[in-house]
Design a protein around this motif. Structure first.
Motif, short mmCIF file in Angstrom:
data_model
loop_
_atom_site.label_atom_id
_atom_site.label_comp_id
_atom_site.label_asym_id
_atom_site.label_seq_id
_atom_site.Cartn_x
_atom_site.Cartn_y
_atom_site.Cartn_z
N GLY A 1 0.80 -1.21 0.00
CA GLY A 1 0.00 0.00 0.00
C GLY A 1 0.83 1.26 0.00
N PRO A 2 0.17 2.40 -0.13
CA PRO A 2 0.89 3.68 -0.16
C PRO A 2 1.49 4.04 1.19
CG PRO A 2 -1.49 4.04 -0.09
CD PRO A 2 -1.28 2.57 -0.27
N ALA A 3 2.48 4.88 1.17
CA ALA A 3 3.11 5.33 2.42
C ALA A 3 2.13 6.17 3.22
CB ALA A 3 4.37 6.14 2.11
N PRO A 4 2.08 6.02 4.54
CA PRO A 4 1.15 6.81 5.37
C PRO A 4 1.55 8.28 5.40
CG PRO A 4 2.65 5.56 6.75
CD PRO A 4 2.91 5.11 5.34
N SER B 1 8.86 6.81 11.08
CA SER B 1 9.87 7.39 11.97
C SER B 1 9.27 8.46 12.86
CB SER B 1 11.05 7.96 11.17
OG SER B 1 10.60 8.95 10.27
N GLU B 2 8.31 9.24 12.33
CA GLU B 2 7.65 10.26 13.15
C GLU B 2 6.75 9.62 14.20
OE1 GLU B 2 5.73 13.43 11.11
OE2 GLU B 2 7.45 13.87 9.81
#
Length: 303
Positions: A31-34, A39-40
């Motif tokens: 799936g797409p990156a959130p 890391s945040e």
């Protein structure tokens, strides 16, 4: 030097992001990156533990006031789900930091345990969650140091003499401290370890020395003929002060003895996060030559 909360968050994020770049390939997902990068999210959880924001609702509410630091704040359900999905990432961050810490290479250590009650003792027979915790090994167990009986687990800690937590093991509250400690030490070599009376066993000590080159020293019981010299007893008392300092940090600042988890894996995620945050604070103290962390409720060890 770290002078305010913004500086603290910046340093924490930089360290976490640097480590995440190395371990991210182990946590690929479809799936797409959130919108809120992993890391945040890791940094927000670790910083929140350092600040004592133990409840996720409180943590996310506090972060709403700091959108200049982290612009995208996930909803509570998404934050909880992603945090549990990154459970092993918190532990990997802790282990990477231990490799970077010179003081974590200390071969002189001490063992101790902390009680982790899951349900209040008087509510266990009536709480619907008791059966769920039982399914994952939660049991009744005595805590002699506090003269109480709990329903839950004990967290056994292997701590370097300078306050760094080197390793840990979660065990049912009724498990014998000696057996859990022996299992924990069997994963290590070349250590000098001091334990209290709960870890007293000449047979186990001999086995650890022969197989792992670990020298396990325990304080004799009062009814034993062979007692330690006065100088060694004074040394042990000073070691106990260090243990109490670490235990107090975990209990008071990181609230490790308070259970807000609704599942065993949620509990594990919280423990990994708290222990990683503890190690990260020590790492920053060393990196920045012991800045004024106490202003922002982080840790300052006399090292």
């Amino acid at each position: 030097m770290i002078s305010d909360f913004n500086d603290f968050c910046t340093w924490m994020y930089v360290v976490v992001d640097d480590i995440w770049l190395k371990i991210a390939p182990f946590f690929k997902r479809p799936g797409p990156a959130p919108e809120c990068p992993d890391s945040e999210l890791l940094a927000m959880a670790l910083i929140g533990e350092c600040r004592g924001w133990d409840l996720e609702t409180e943590m996310l509410s506090q972060w709403q006031e700091h959108r200049d630091l982290f612009p995208v704040i996930p909803t509570q359900s998404r934050f909880n789900r992603r945090r549990r999905g990154l459970m092993q990432a918190f532990n990997l961050i802790r282990r990477v930091l231990l490799q970077c810490l010179d003081i974590a290479q200390d071969r002189q250590c001490v063992m101790d345990s902390l009680p982790l009650p899951m349900v209040q003792f008087r509510l266990v027979p009536f709480a619907s969650s008791s059966s769920d915790w039982r399914a994952y090994g939660s049991t009744y167990g005595k805590v002699p140091s506090k003269k109480q009986t709990i329903f839950g687990y004990k967290l056994h800690l292997l701590i370097a003499m300078n306050g760094v937590i080197l390793d840990f093991e979660l065990a049912p509250a009724n498990e014998c401290d000696l057996e859990v400690g022996f299992e924990l030490l069997s994963e290590h070599t070349d250590l000098q370890v001091v334990g209290d009376k709960a870890y007293l066993s000449a047979e186990k000590a001999a086995h650890l020395w022969q197989q792992n080159r670990i020298q396990l020293t325990t304080i004799p019981r009062r009814n034993q003929q062979k007692q330690l010299p006065h100088t060694l007893r004074r040394l042990y008392n000073s070691i106990r002060q260090m243990i109490e300092t670490v235990n107090a940090q975990l209990a008071q600042q990181f609230k490790i003895e308070v259970n807000h988890a609704h599942s065993f894996w949620g509990l594990c995620t919280r423990l990994y996060t708290k222990l990683a945050a503890h190690t990260l604070c020590i790492f920053l103290n060393r990196l920045l030559d012991k800045p004024a962390f106490l202003q922002i409720k982080a840790l300052a060890f006399p090292i």
